[in-house]
Design an enzyme around this catalytic site. Structure first.
Site, PDB file in Angstrom:
ATOM      1  N   THR A  71       0.844  -1.201   0.000  1.00 22.64           N
ATOM      2  CA  THR A  71       0.000   0.000   0.000  1.00 22.64           C
ATOM      3  C   THR A  71       0.879   1.250   0.000  1.00 22.64           C
ATOM      4  OG1 THR A  71      -1.743  -1.214   1.113  1.00 22.64           O
ATOM      5  CG2 THR A  71      -1.891   1.170   1.204  1.00 22.64           C
ATOM      6  N   ASN A 158      -5.299 -10.963  -6.912  1.00 20.83           N
ATOM      7  CA  ASN A 158      -5.323 -11.590  -5.592  1.00 20.83           C
ATOM      8  C   ASN A 158      -6.550 -12.458  -5.354  1.00 20.83           C
ATOM      9  OD1 ASN A 158      -6.158  -8.762  -5.808  1.00 20.83           O
ATOM     10  ND2 ASN A 158      -6.935  -9.006  -3.741  1.00 20.83           N
ATOM     11  N   GLN A 186       1.179 -10.241  -5.831  1.00 20.72           N
ATOM     12  CA  GLN A 186       0.848 -11.672  -5.883  1.00 20.72           C
ATOM     13  C   GLN A 186       1.782 -12.452  -6.802  1.00 20.72           C
ATOM     14  OE1 GLN A 186      -1.142 -13.070  -3.819  1.00 20.72           O
ATOM     15  NE2 GLN A 186      -2.251 -11.287  -3.011  1.00 20.72           N
ATOM     16  N   SER A 206       4.994  -6.774  -1.456  1.00 15.17           N
ATOM     17  CA  SER A 206       4.648  -6.863  -0.042  1.00 15.17           C
ATOM     18  C   SER A 206       5.244  -8.136   0.549  1.00 15.17           C
ATOM     19  CB  SER A 206       3.118  -6.888   0.075  1.00 15.17           C
ATOM     20  OG  SER A 206       2.756  -6.854   1.408  1.00 15.17           O
ATOM     21  N   GLY A 207       6.005  -7.989   1.635  1.00 16.82           N
ATOM     22  CA  GLY A 207       6.693  -9.143   2.215  1.00 16.82           C
ATOM     23  C   GLY A 207       5.761 -10.197   2.798  1.00 16.82           C
ATOM     24  N   HIS A 208       4.638  -9.730   3.406  1.00 19.98           N
ATOM     25  CA  HIS A 208       3.820 -10.701   4.152  1.00 19.98           C
ATOM     26  C   HIS A 208       3.019 -11.631   3.248  1.00 19.98           C
ATOM     27  CE1 HIS A 208      -0.331  -8.884   3.998  1.00 19.98           C
ATOM     28  NE2 HIS A 208       0.361  -7.804   3.688  1.00 19.98           N
ATOM     29  N   THR A 244      13.691   5.469   9.972  1.00 19.09           N
ATOM     30  CA  THR A 244      14.642   4.384  10.239  1.00 19.09           C
ATOM     31  C   THR A 244      14.103   3.082   9.671  1.00 19.09           C
ATOM     32  OG1 THR A 244      15.394   5.521  12.198  1.00 19.09           O
ATOM     33  CG2 THR A 244      15.880   3.157  12.079  1.00 19.09           C
ATOM     34  N   CYS A 333     -17.892 -10.507   2.962  1.00 17.88           N
ATOM     35  CA  CYS A 333     -19.118 -10.946   3.639  1.00 17.88           C
ATOM     36  C   CYS A 333     -19.408 -10.015   4.801  1.00 17.88           C
ATOM     37  CB  CYS A 333     -18.950 -12.341   4.208  1.00 17.88           C
ATOM     38  SG  CYS A 333     -18.771 -13.587   2.969  1.00 17.88           S
TER      39      CYS A 333
END
Ligand code: PLP
Length: 755
Positions: A71, A158, A186, A206-208, A244, A333
């Protein structure tokens, strides 16, 4: 063991990454801007990770910045591009359009709109259409590219896993001066990107999504592409991204990239395609009729998006979760309703598919054992549904006995069944559930004694004929019995279903033909199906042409004579999800109703007061305020949520505890009963069969707590609220649902701060 199949949402942190992160926190904790040895070590680590990332991404040139996630990368790219476009404002060839793929992650269009407005550009933000295969319409893009200032297309989607045709997009952009951002979140670890070989200007990561922790990401910026920092400050990252650096995140990401480069744990594409094929087989076996929502040969092998006719994504999610399989709804949902997926809508898929999609995604480091177990669980889910009569083979679990409720958009349909005699009746059938009902009745080998309506509907036809058609083979007398217009067998005073019997009570008001069906057993009245005469929180409207407003008041009094103030009323609509009501519950806070029941108000005065309300309020408002002053729905301010500490008190308390699992039988069958100790009375009462048990809970001593549990806490909240509303103050639901049972939040929150 949990089978986590939601890798496109996020992944666990892989062991090497965890170790690397811990080492930077405990030992190599330096600030890379410090010039002492500890700092120099940190800088060296950071440079090494950046170097490795360049190799993995095929980006020897350009900038590669560490950011907090995709993001942030997207914001930075959009800000950079739009700041450059601002410089060109007013020029004869100034672009007019900002384009993004219609299936892009929300971060992209929202960032475009945000910065377009903030920078005062006033450019048109337009979605690039996609075809039914989820790929961009390249002809459309070619036509619009000359007027575009920035084009945003993702590398892989995604929700569906559809891989974009990046070379085709590059060709469509030929001759256009537009900048190009490719959201590559993705694709990382799953597709070769060769960033520098393409004209891609910006690529966020994105790392996660690939086994690194949350809070670390990267942004590639092509050499020479415009750049404006999003964060100004201490000048880190060459003053391109101040703050940092997240060294533990960078170290973890480095470990993941090293594993990826070395093939450690990561599977090659052919293996992943093989894994997918096995999951596909298991899914098709478990859920006959399942359709995939994107062509598999165009998708990442790690993502499957599917819909099953007749099964909502909520139902499937509950089912999978009970088997400890985590998947995600392909659509967002909300508690009450599934919103259709905008991605599938953009692909032009039929409404049922867009509203019932499920996404299953695994990471590229999955192994064969994991896939084996996932397939076994998927098959078990299918078997559980079949056992509960979601298929055509005879079911084994919980044959219908008593009342089962089906709800569609707040409209309620009831199946009244008797297990002994295997006879049943359907009251107020709904077109959306007819097929499933017919299937369930057939699967259990019941006879359908009648299909009844509580009234003729003002605005739509009854779907009873449709159900009779779908279940002709199950109808008593083969469907030859003469019926009255509401479906009651002519010449019969009562319909008997073994120990149960149904009789009629005319209640003209909502419509002239409004009728209640009174259900009795050997002990007396069980409940009354009252259609739209009385609903939880409302009286039915009486302003239709087929209404009988003057008869409404006397009908209510007749109902009270028949069922008494505390007789359970099963309504035709349940707008606030309160399950059932009683006249005494409705009278609390509804002065008009109490007055008419006490005989203190003439029928004509009641009709006039009611009509005034009907005219003064809109339909929905009316439905919840029909009888005058009352608390608005949902405004029940008393909390019925129970945190775990309070649960502990209840378990120790003198009242004895009743714990009710309100998950459906196909969920309960897949999971184990929580161990609550010997003093707890455990009951399994699915939400759809709640009405049967309400009287027994209402008969409990006032101090006996009833605690409802379900998967997420939503259904149990409704049940607790419903029982509390009917008068049992000690009704609770477990906050957070079974997901947090029995240990609410492991880890830090359990630390004894006093210690
Ligand atoms: N883009 C895509 C395609 C994604 O799947 C996601 C995460 O769901 C994002 C962007 C946002 O990523 P992050 O959570 O790192 O900000």
């Amino acid at each position: 063991m949990e089978i986590y199949l939601d890798a496109n949402a996020t992944t666990p942190v892989m062991a090497q990454a965890r170790a690397a992160a811990l080492a930077t926190m405990a030992e190599d904790y330096g600030n890379p801007s410090s010039i002492h040895s500890t700092g120099l070590k940190a800088r060296a680590l950071m440079d090494a990770v950046r170097g490795r990332a360049r190799q993995v991404l095929g980006a020897p040139t350009g900038q590669l910045l560490f950011v907090s996630g995709a993001t942030e990368g997207i914001q930075t790219a959009v800000l950079s591009a739009l700041s450059a476009l601002r410089e060109r404002r007013g020029a004869p060839d100034a672009p007019e359009l900002l384009l993004y793929g219609a299936t892009e992650h929300k971060a992209v269009p929202e960032a475009l709109k945000h910065w377009n407005a903030l920078l005062g550009l006033g450019l048109q933000v337009v979605a690039i259409p996609v075809g039914p295969d989820g790929r961009h319409d390249l002809g459309w893009l070619r036509d619009h590219a000359p007027r575009a200032g920035l084009v945003c297309t993702m590398a892989a989607n995604n929700e569906t896993g559809v891989i974009s045709d990046l070379d085709g997009i590059a060709a469509a952009l030929e001759g256009s001066a537009a900048l190009w951002m490719v959201d590559s979140v993705q694709a990382l670890g799953k597709l070769p990107l060769h960033l520098a070989q393409r004209r891609i200007d910006y690529a966020p990561f994105s790392g996660h999504k690939l086994y690194a922790p949350k809070g670390i990401g990267m942004l590639y910026v092509r050499e020479g592409a415009p750049f404006t920092p999003l964060l100004a400050g201490g000048g880190q990252e060459g003053a391109q991204r101040s703050g940092t650096e997240n060294m533990s995140g960078i170290a973890a990401l480095g470990a993941v990239l090293a594993a990826l480069q070395g093939g450690l744990g990561f599977k090659n594409p052919a293996t992943l395609v093989g894994y997918r094929a096995r999951l596909v087989d298991a899914l098709q076996e478990a859920f006959p009729g399942l359709v995939f929502n994107a062509p598999l040969d165009l998708c990442l092998p790690t993502t499957l998006n599917f819909s099953v006719p007749g099964l909502s994504s909520k139902l499937l999610l509950d089912l999978f979760d009970a088997a400890d399989v985590r998947v995600s709804g392909g659509s967002a949902c909300s508690a009450a309703q599934a919103k259709p997926s905008f991605v599938l809508e953009a692909m032009g898929l039929p409404v049922w598919q867009t509203a019932s999609a499920v996404r299953l995604s695994f990471g590229p480091a999955a192994d064969a054992d994991f896939i084996d177990e996932a397939c076994a669980r998927i098959r078990a889910c299918g078997e559980s549904l079949r056992d509960c009569c979601f298929g055509s083979t005879p079911g084994r679990v919980m044959p219908a006995d008593g009342v089962t409720r089906f709800v569609v958009d707040a409209a309620c349909c009831y199946l009244v069944a008797d297990e002994q005699s295997r006879r049943c009746v359907v009251i107020d059938p709904l077109p959306e559930v007819n097929e499933r009902l017919a299937q369930q009745i057939r699967c259990q080998g019941y006879t359908l004694a009648a299909v009844l309506d509580t009234h003729s509907h003002g605005d739509h036809a009854s779907s009873a004929p449709e159900l009779r058609d779908a279940a002709r083979d199950l109808l008593e007398g083969g469907g030859a019995t003469p019926l009255d217009p509401l479906g009651w067998p002519r010449g019969t005073e009562h319909i008997s279903l073994g120990a149960l019997s149904l009789t009629r009570l005319a209640l003209p008001g909502h419509t002239e033909d409004s009728t209640a069906y009174l259900l009795r057993d050997a002990q007396g009245l069980r409940m009354a199906f009252v259609g739209d005469t009385v609903m939880p929180g409302a009286l039915g409207r009486s302003d239709f042409v087929q209404s009988a407003p003057l008869a409404f008041g006397p009908s209510l009094r007749r109902l009270e004579e028949a069922v008494g103030p505390h007789g359970l009323l099963a309504p035709g609509h349940d707008y606030d999800q309160r399950a059932a009501t009683t006249l005494s519950t409705e009278c609390a806070g509804q002065p008009l109703l109490s007055r008419v029941l006490r005989g203190a108000m003439e029928a004509a005065a009641f009709a006039a007061a009611k009509s005034e309300l009907e005219q003064g309020l809109g339909l929905t408002e009316y439905q919840t305020l029909a009888c005058g002053a009352r608390v608005a729905p949902g405004a029940d301010t008393t909390s019925h949520e129970l945190e775990s500490a309070a649960l502990h008190d209840l378990l120790q308390g003198p009242g004895g505890l009743v714990v009710v699992d309100v998950r459906e039988p196909y969920e309960q069958r897949l999971s184990t009963t929580p161990d609550l100790g010997p003093d707890v009375h455990y009951q399994a009462v699915p939400m759809s069969r709640l009405l049967n048990a309400l009287p027994s809970w209402l008969a409990l001593p006032a101090e006996t707590p009833v605690l409802f549990v379900c998967r997420s806490g939503n259904r149990s909240a409704y049940a607790a609220h419903a029982l509390r509303r009917l008068g049992h103050a000690q009704s609770w639901n477990l906050a957070g649902g079974l997901a947090l049972w029995p240990k609410p939040m492991p880890g830090l929150l359990d630390i004894d701060l006093a210690a």
